[in-house]
Design an enzyme around this catalytic site. Sequence first.
Site, PDB file in Angstrom:
ATOM      1  N   ASP A  38       3.057 -23.523  -8.575  1.00 43.01           N
ATOM      2  CA  ASP A  38       3.904 -22.250  -8.251  1.00 43.01           C
ATOM      3  C   ASP A  38       5.463 -22.332  -8.159  1.00 43.01           C
ATOM      4  OD1 ASP A  38       3.949 -19.560  -6.594  1.00 43.01           O
ATOM      5  OD2 ASP A  38       5.124 -20.982  -5.410  1.00 43.01           O
ATOM      6  N   LYS A  73       8.209 -20.526 -10.832  1.00 42.47           N
ATOM      7  CA  LYS A  73       9.606 -19.953 -10.486  1.00 42.47           C
ATOM      8  C   LYS A  73      10.748 -20.438 -11.110  1.00 42.47           C
ATOM      9  CE  LYS A  73       7.395 -18.814  -5.902  1.00 42.47           C
ATOM     10  NZ  LYS A  73       7.048 -19.149  -4.611  1.00 42.47           N
TER      11      LYS A  73
HETATM   12  N1  HSE Z   1       2.683 -19.136  -2.128  1.00 42.89           N
HETATM   13  C1  HSE Z   1       4.036 -19.036  -2.493  1.00 42.89           C
HETATM   14  C2  HSE Z   1       4.922 -19.725  -1.318  1.00 42.89           C
HETATM   15  C3  HSE Z   1       4.096 -17.666  -2.198  1.00 42.89           C
HETATM   16  O1  HSE Z   1       4.341 -20.567  -0.659  1.00 42.89           O
HETATM   17  O2  HSE Z   1       6.280 -19.833  -1.710  1.00 42.89           O
HETATM   18  C4  HSE Z   1       5.592 -16.641  -2.485  1.00 42.89           C
HETATM   19  O3  HSE Z   1       5.566 -16.866  -3.845  1.00 42.89           O
END
Ligand code: HSE
Length: 436
Positions: A207, A211
């Site tokens: 994740d 980003k």
């Molecule tokens: N799962 C992601 C986090 C949600 O914990 O940052 C926000 O993008």
Amino acid sequence: MEKQVVRVGLMGLGTVGTGVVRLVKEHQEDLFNQTGLGIEIHKILVQNKTKPRGISDTYEDIAGIITDEPDDLLKNPEVDVIVEVMGGINPTKEYLLTALEQGKNVVTANKDLMALHGGEILRKATENSCDVFYEASVAGGIPILRALVEGFSSDRITKMMGIVNGTTNYILTKMSQEGADYADVLKEAQALGYAETDPTSDVEGLDAARKMAILSTLGFRMPMNLDEVNVKGISSVSKEDIAYGKKLGYEVKLLGIARCDDGEVEVSVQPTMVHKSHALSSINGVFNAVYVYGEAVGETMFYGPGAGELPTATAVVSDLVTTVKNMKLGVSGRGMVAPYKEKRLKPDSKKYSKIFLRLIAADKRGVLAQITQLMADKNISLDQVLQQPFGTSGQAEIIMVTHLAAKSDVDEVMMLLRDLDIIHEIKSCYRVEGGE
Ligand code: HSE
Ligand code: NAP
């Protein structure tokens, strides 16, 4: 007659979608004053129409506009803007491409999709004179994408470091401050709606990598692919690493690091020992922060909630406001600047950082000298060393922080250390930031 109301097709009514409905409903007057147009949620796409939803009790009209038929939004001539907060790659990508072909502007919070297929989606938007905004995809409520694209447009960014995953920061903070157990805190983060449906992408760093791919593409103005981001997650971070880090003045953070030196770029995500003198070391809980260094401006920091219903919804609805303003001015799809710089990836011999190493070695004369000599032969020198007895069988635990070293040299040293008889186990190895 000119349009009086902009109609939104909302895809998804989960954590973020619910927040979007709340903000649009509750901030009607402010939204009108800023855009000069009414904003109406016209249709909402969900997977399961019969699921009970608290938001339908608050707003009685919601139940009547929920559908499980995508074309009720995508092919609906009354819908002007698609707000996509359902997540996933398929069928979401096809939905957004169809929406753009139909001339509908798009706002999305979907970092998975934008990190993997952002180029294709943005090209389709340009072809159809539509806007695509995705502020909520990185660092939830922090308006960092707009800052990179507009606020830093006159500068050259050379370094970005981000705590961009709230779930892992929440876990590491609880482990550091309360000695909490990794698995228990992960469950808490899931219950609070921070984690992804499959939390593996949070804890294994994917994740954050998505980003960082988006941040570096916009910040360095060069197209960064997800598979060019080196990724390591937090599942191997132990309470011992956190405790030893603290002793030497560091906090462990899952840090996204993007550097561009002389046109060569490196992007990574990894658990990092951040020195307590660096502001990123004190970012706790679900909060996110992005440190941006610009050649002209110097150091800057952006801080705020990185996940959750309303923080994320603020970013989505702000994008919606910009979209509506652009529609009104007749400039939809004209503001996007494609990444225009040539990308050159930095070789490992030019990737410099300090390193934190923890190993178990034989506790006998000359051991430390042997290790430091092996490092010196590869141009690596030590900044801090801590040694203490380990167990009862003549072993020592050695914790070292190096001065700046090239990644290629560090990788070679790690291989050589593994082959040394006196080294019984390499417990951990972290990149170090701050404290220079
Ligand atoms: N799962 C992601 C986090 C949600 O914990 O940052 C926000 O993008
Ligand atoms: P969520 O709570 O799981 O909600 C997803 C919603 O989308 C649900 O309403 C679901 O319908 C609907 N949906 C899913 N697949 C669908 C499909 N194939 N067809 C129709 N509807 C479908 O997700 P979320 O946490 O709100 O996240 C949404 C997006 O925002 C994701 O891209 C996520 O990465 C991003 N994001 C989330 C946060 C956060 O804090 N949660 C922060 C930043 C970005 P049902 O309700 O019927 O199941």
